[in-house]
Design a protein around this motif. Structure first.
Motif, short mmCIF file in Angstrom:
data_model
loop_
_atom_site.label_atom_id
_atom_site.label_comp_id
_atom_site.label_asym_id
_atom_site.label_seq_id
_atom_site.Cartn_x
_atom_site.Cartn_y
_atom_site.Cartn_z
N ALA A 70 29.47 30.77 48.16
CA ALA A 70 28.52 30.73 47.05
C ALA A 70 28.92 31.68 45.92
O ALA A 70 28.53 31.48 44.78
CB ALA A 70 27.12 31.09 47.57
N ARG A 71 29.69 32.70 46.23
CA ARG A 71 30.10 33.69 45.23
C ARG A 71 31.44 33.38 44.57
O ARG A 71 31.66 33.76 43.42
CB ARG A 71 30.19 35.08 45.88
CG ARG A 71 28.85 35.66 46.28
CD ARG A 71 29.06 36.99 47.00
NE ARG A 71 27.81 37.57 47.39
CZ ARG A 71 27.38 38.77 47.01
NH1 ARG A 71 28.13 39.51 46.23
NH2 ARG A 71 26.22 39.22 47.41
N TRP A 72 32.37 32.78 45.33
CA TRP A 72 33.71 32.55 44.83
C TRP A 72 34.13 31.11 45.09
O TRP A 72 33.61 30.44 45.98
CB TRP A 72 34.72 33.49 45.52
CG TRP A 72 34.44 34.93 45.20
CD1 TRP A 72 34.77 35.60 44.07
CD2 TRP A 72 33.76 35.87 46.04
NE1 TRP A 72 34.34 36.90 44.14
CE2 TRP A 72 33.71 37.09 45.34
CE3 TRP A 72 33.17 35.81 47.30
CZ2 TRP A 72 33.12 38.23 45.86
CZ3 TRP A 72 32.57 36.93 47.83
CH2 TRP A 72 32.55 38.14 47.11
N ASP A 73 35.10 30.65 44.32
CA ASP A 73 35.63 29.29 44.45
C ASP A 73 36.70 29.28 45.55
O ASP A 73 37.87 29.48 45.27
CB ASP A 73 36.20 28.83 43.11
CG ASP A 73 36.68 27.39 43.16
OD1 ASP A 73 36.25 26.64 44.06
OD2 ASP A 73 37.48 27.03 42.29
N LEU A 74 36.26 29.07 46.79
CA LEU A 74 37.16 29.13 47.94
C LEU A 74 37.63 27.72 48.30
O LEU A 74 36.84 26.80 48.37
CB LEU A 74 36.46 29.76 49.15
CG LEU A 74 35.78 31.11 48.90
CD1 LEU A 74 35.20 31.65 50.19
CD2 LEU A 74 36.76 32.10 48.28
N ALA A 98 41.84 31.24 51.22
CA ALA A 98 42.74 30.53 50.30
C ALA A 98 41.94 30.12 49.07
O ALA A 98 40.86 29.53 49.18
CB ALA A 98 43.32 29.29 50.99
N THR A 99 42.47 30.45 47.89
CA THR A 99 41.81 30.14 46.63
C THR A 99 42.87 29.75 45.59
O THR A 99 44.06 29.79 45.86
CB THR A 99 41.04 31.37 46.09
OG1 THR A 99 41.99 32.39 45.76
CG2 THR A 99 40.04 31.90 47.10
N ARG A 100 42.39 29.41 44.41
CA ARG A 100 43.31 29.11 43.32
C ARG A 100 43.91 30.38 42.73
O ARG A 100 45.04 30.39 42.27
CB ARG A 100 42.59 28.33 42.22
CG ARG A 100 42.12 26.97 42.67
CD ARG A 100 41.64 26.12 41.51
NE ARG A 100 41.08 24.87 41.99
CZ ARG A 100 41.77 23.87 42.50
NH1 ARG A 100 43.07 23.97 42.62
NH2 ARG A 100 41.18 22.77 42.93
N HIS A 101 43.12 31.49 42.75
CA HIS A 101 43.54 32.73 42.08
C HIS A 101 43.35 33.93 43.00
O HIS A 101 42.42 33.97 43.79
CB HIS A 101 42.73 32.93 40.79
CG HIS A 101 42.80 31.77 39.87
ND1 HIS A 101 43.93 31.47 39.13
CD2 HIS A 101 41.89 30.80 39.59
CE1 HIS A 101 43.70 30.38 38.43
NE2 HIS A 101 42.48 29.94 38.69
N ARG A 102 44.20 34.93 42.84
CA ARG A 102 44.21 36.08 43.73
C ARG A 102 42.93 36.91 43.69
O ARG A 102 42.51 37.46 44.70
CB ARG A 102 45.43 36.95 43.48
CG ARG A 102 45.38 37.74 42.19
CD ARG A 102 46.63 38.59 42.01
NE ARG A 102 46.54 39.42 40.83
CZ ARG A 102 46.83 39.02 39.60
NH1 ARG A 102 47.25 37.79 39.40
NH2 ARG A 102 46.71 39.84 38.59
N GLY A 103 42.32 37.03 42.53
CA GLY A 103 41.11 37.84 42.42
C GLY A 103 40.02 37.36 43.35
O GLY A 103 39.39 38.16 44.07
N ASP A 104 39.77 36.05 43.34
CA ASP A 104 38.77 35.48 44.25
C ASP A 104 39.17 35.68 45.70
O ASP A 104 38.32 35.97 46.55
CB ASP A 104 38.58 33.98 43.98
CG ASP A 104 37.78 33.69 42.72
OD1 ASP A 104 37.23 34.64 42.11
OD2 ASP A 104 37.68 32.51 42.35
N ALA A 105 40.45 35.53 45.99
CA ALA A 105 40.91 35.66 47.38
C ALA A 105 40.72 37.08 47.90
O ALA A 105 40.21 37.27 49.01
CB ALA A 105 42.38 35.24 47.49
N PHE A 106 41.12 38.08 47.10
CA PHE A 106 40.94 39.46 47.53
C PHE A 106 39.46 39.79 47.72
O PHE A 106 39.07 40.38 48.74
CB PHE A 106 41.55 40.43 46.52
CG PHE A 106 43.03 40.64 46.68
CD1 PHE A 106 43.54 41.31 47.78
CD2 PHE A 106 43.91 40.18 45.71
CE1 PHE A 106 44.91 41.50 47.93
CE2 PHE A 106 45.28 40.38 45.85
CZ PHE A 106 45.78 41.04 46.96
#
Length: 158
Positions: A70-74, A98-106
């Protein structure tokens, strides 16, 4: 989303390969592996045993991942938590995102781990030279969780 609670060890490389398999939209995979240490609170640890409540534990872990979604595009998530007897250097937990971008992943990986440490129904018993002891939640884990409930920065405070 994959959630597993198991007694057997896991192969980090195989798990991460499976997490990202066949999805060219994945731009970042962040993972955390927790290990059994040989010392805790200044005492030597010769072994540890993790107990859980089957069914309830998996549902709690799933809810933690749903909150992260709900918080990040996972794109994909994986949580593996071991239970049963463990020795120093054994792998305990794997959280991978796993995400499109590192910021969301971290951010999502850290969020899931922080919530797992405080909200998932696991009980830990350590073997020390003085005998066995149940381990309580750490204040530092509760403090780590608080940062995720902070109000958004900026904007009108009213």
């Amino acid at each position: 989303m994959t959630i597993r609670v198991q007694t057997v060890d896991f192969d980090l490389n195989a798990e991460l390969a499976q997490l990202r398999q066949g999805n060219p939209g994945i731009g970042a995979v962040v993972s955390f592996v927790g290990l059994v240490r040989d010392i805790n609170d200044g005492q030597n640890i010769s072994a540890m045993e993790l107990e859980h409540y089957p069914g309830m534990t998996e549902k709690a872990l799933e809810q933690i991942v749903v909150q992260a979604q709900a918080r990040w595009d996972l794109i994909n998530t994986l949580v593996i938590h071991r239970v049963g007897p463990l020795q120093p250097l054994d792998q305990i937990v794997l959280v991978a995102v796993a995400t499109r971008h590192r910021g969301d992943a971290f951010a999502a990986c850290e969020f899931i781990m922080d919530y797992l440490k405080t909200q998932a129904p696991f009980w830990k018993k350590e073997q020390t030279p003085e005998g066995s002891r149940w381990v309580d939640a750490r204040e530092t884990d509760d403090l780590a969780l608080q940062k995720w409930n902070m109000p958004a920065q900026g904007g009108d405070p009213a």
